[in-house]
Write a protein that holds these residues in place. Sequence first.
Motif, short mmCIF file in Angstrom:
data_model
loop_
_atom_site.label_atom_id
_atom_site.label_comp_id
_atom_site.label_asym_id
_atom_site.label_seq_id
_atom_site.Cartn_x
_atom_site.Cartn_y
_atom_site.Cartn_z
N SER A 36 -67.08 -84.77 62.18
CA SER A 36 -67.70 -85.96 61.59
C SER A 36 -69.09 -85.66 61.03
CB SER A 36 -67.79 -87.08 62.63
OG SER A 36 -68.66 -86.73 63.69
N SER A 37 -69.68 -84.53 61.44
CA SER A 37 -71.04 -84.19 61.01
C SER A 37 -71.07 -83.34 59.74
CB SER A 37 -71.77 -83.44 62.12
OG SER A 37 -71.89 -84.22 63.29
N VAL A 38 -70.00 -82.61 59.49
CA VAL A 38 -69.98 -81.67 58.36
C VAL A 38 -70.16 -82.42 57.04
CG1 VAL A 38 -68.43 -80.23 56.98
CG2 VAL A 38 -68.67 -79.81 59.42
N GLU A 39 -71.12 -81.95 56.25
CA GLU A 39 -71.32 -82.51 54.91
C GLU A 39 -72.06 -81.49 54.05
OE1 GLU A 39 -75.44 -85.05 55.65
OE2 GLU A 39 -73.52 -86.10 55.61
N PRO A 40 -71.92 -81.59 52.74
CA PRO A 40 -72.63 -80.66 51.86
C PRO A 40 -74.14 -80.69 52.11
CG PRO A 40 -71.00 -81.91 50.63
CD PRO A 40 -71.07 -82.54 51.99
N GLY A 41 -74.75 -79.51 52.04
CA GLY A 41 -76.19 -79.41 52.25
C GLY A 41 -76.58 -79.00 53.66
N MET A 42 -75.66 -79.11 54.60
CA MET A 42 -75.93 -78.67 55.97
C MET A 42 -75.81 -77.16 56.04
SD MET A 42 -73.92 -81.29 58.47
CE MET A 42 -74.92 -80.79 59.88
N SER A 43 -76.58 -76.57 56.93
CA SER A 43 -76.40 -75.15 57.20
C SER A 43 -75.49 -74.99 58.41
CB SER A 43 -77.75 -74.47 57.47
OG SER A 43 -78.25 -74.83 58.75
N THR A 44 -74.91 -73.83 58.54
CA THR A 44 -74.08 -73.59 59.73
C THR A 44 -74.94 -73.53 60.99
OG1 THR A 44 -74.12 -71.20 59.27
CG2 THR A 44 -72.24 -72.46 58.46
N LEU A 45 -76.22 -73.23 60.83
CA LEU A 45 -77.12 -73.27 61.99
C LEU A 45 -77.35 -74.71 62.44
CD1 LEU A 45 -78.70 -71.37 63.86
CD2 LEU A 45 -80.70 -71.74 62.39
N ASP A 46 -77.38 -75.66 61.49
CA ASP A 46 -77.47 -77.08 61.84
C ASP A 46 -76.29 -77.48 62.73
OD1 ASP A 46 -79.76 -77.45 60.25
OD2 ASP A 46 -78.58 -78.03 58.49
#
Length: 274
Positions: A36-46
Motif C-alpha cells: 500500500s506504500s509503494v508509489e513513484p518517487g519513493m526510494s527502496t531505502l524508504d
Amino acid sequence: MFRKADPAIQLKTEAEIAKMRAAGQVVARTLDLLRSSVEPGMSTLDLDAIAERSIRGAGAIPSFKGYHGFPGSICASVNEEVVHGIPRETTVLEPGDIISVDCGAILDGWHGDSAITIPVGEIGEADRRMLEVCEESMWQGIDQLRPGKRLGDIGHAIESYIRSQGAYGNVQEYGGHGIGTEMHMEPHVLNHGRPGKGLRLAEGMCLAIEPMTNMGTRHVVQLEDGWTVVTRDGKRSAHFEHSVAITAEGPMVLTAREENRAKIAEMGFVDPGF
C-alpha cells in the motif's frame, strides 16, 4: 522436535507451528503495508525503513538485517533485479517499475519469510502476466506439500506450470528452503525437479517455497556488491514466496495475507487463521 532418521530436518509440533504462524503474520502485515506504500518517487531505502518500523513495532526482529552482513530489513529488487537487492536511497521507483520485496521476521525465536512482486503504478500487460505466472507457480508448488510426497514433486510442479504458460525463464540457481528456528535450514527446495524423487515430505516440516520467473532466459548473475542478483539478459523478473507447514490435512500457509484467503480456500489448503 527432530526426525531421528534425518537430524538435518526440523519437524515442528502443532504448538511450534502456531508460533511460526505468529511470526508469519508479522511478515504478512508488513508486506501488506509495503504494497500500500509503494508509489513513484519513493526510494527502496524508504520502503526498508517502513518495513523495519512495522516488524519492530510488532515486537519482532528483522531477520535479514545483519544476516551475513546484509544491510537491509528487506530485499528490494527492481525490474531486472531478481533477488537480494540492497535497499538504497539512490534507487528511486518510477511509474511502470516492478519491485520484488522479500521480508523476514523473527518472533519468539521463530522465523517467517515471504516475498511479493509489486507493480509501481500501472504496468504493461506482459509484466502483469509474468507476475501472475510466477505467483501461480508458487501455489502449484505449495500444493505438493503433503505427507508422503517427495521434494522433487515441488520443483516439478513449479517448473511444469511455468513452462506451460510461455517462454519464461525459471531461475535455477536460487530456490526455497527449510525454515523454523533459523531462516535457512535443510532441505534446499529447487524450483525444478523430477516427480517422485528426493526427500519424502513429512508432517511437521516447514518449507519456504519461492519461484523466480524471468521475462527472458533463466540465466542470472550476481553483481559486485556481493548480493544483488540480476537477469543476465537485462529483462525483468518476478519473485513470490510463502512459508508453509506440512500438516496431516495438507499445506498451511504460515505467511498468508488476507488477500490469499480465497486462493487458500480454492486450493483446499488448511485455514491458517486469518
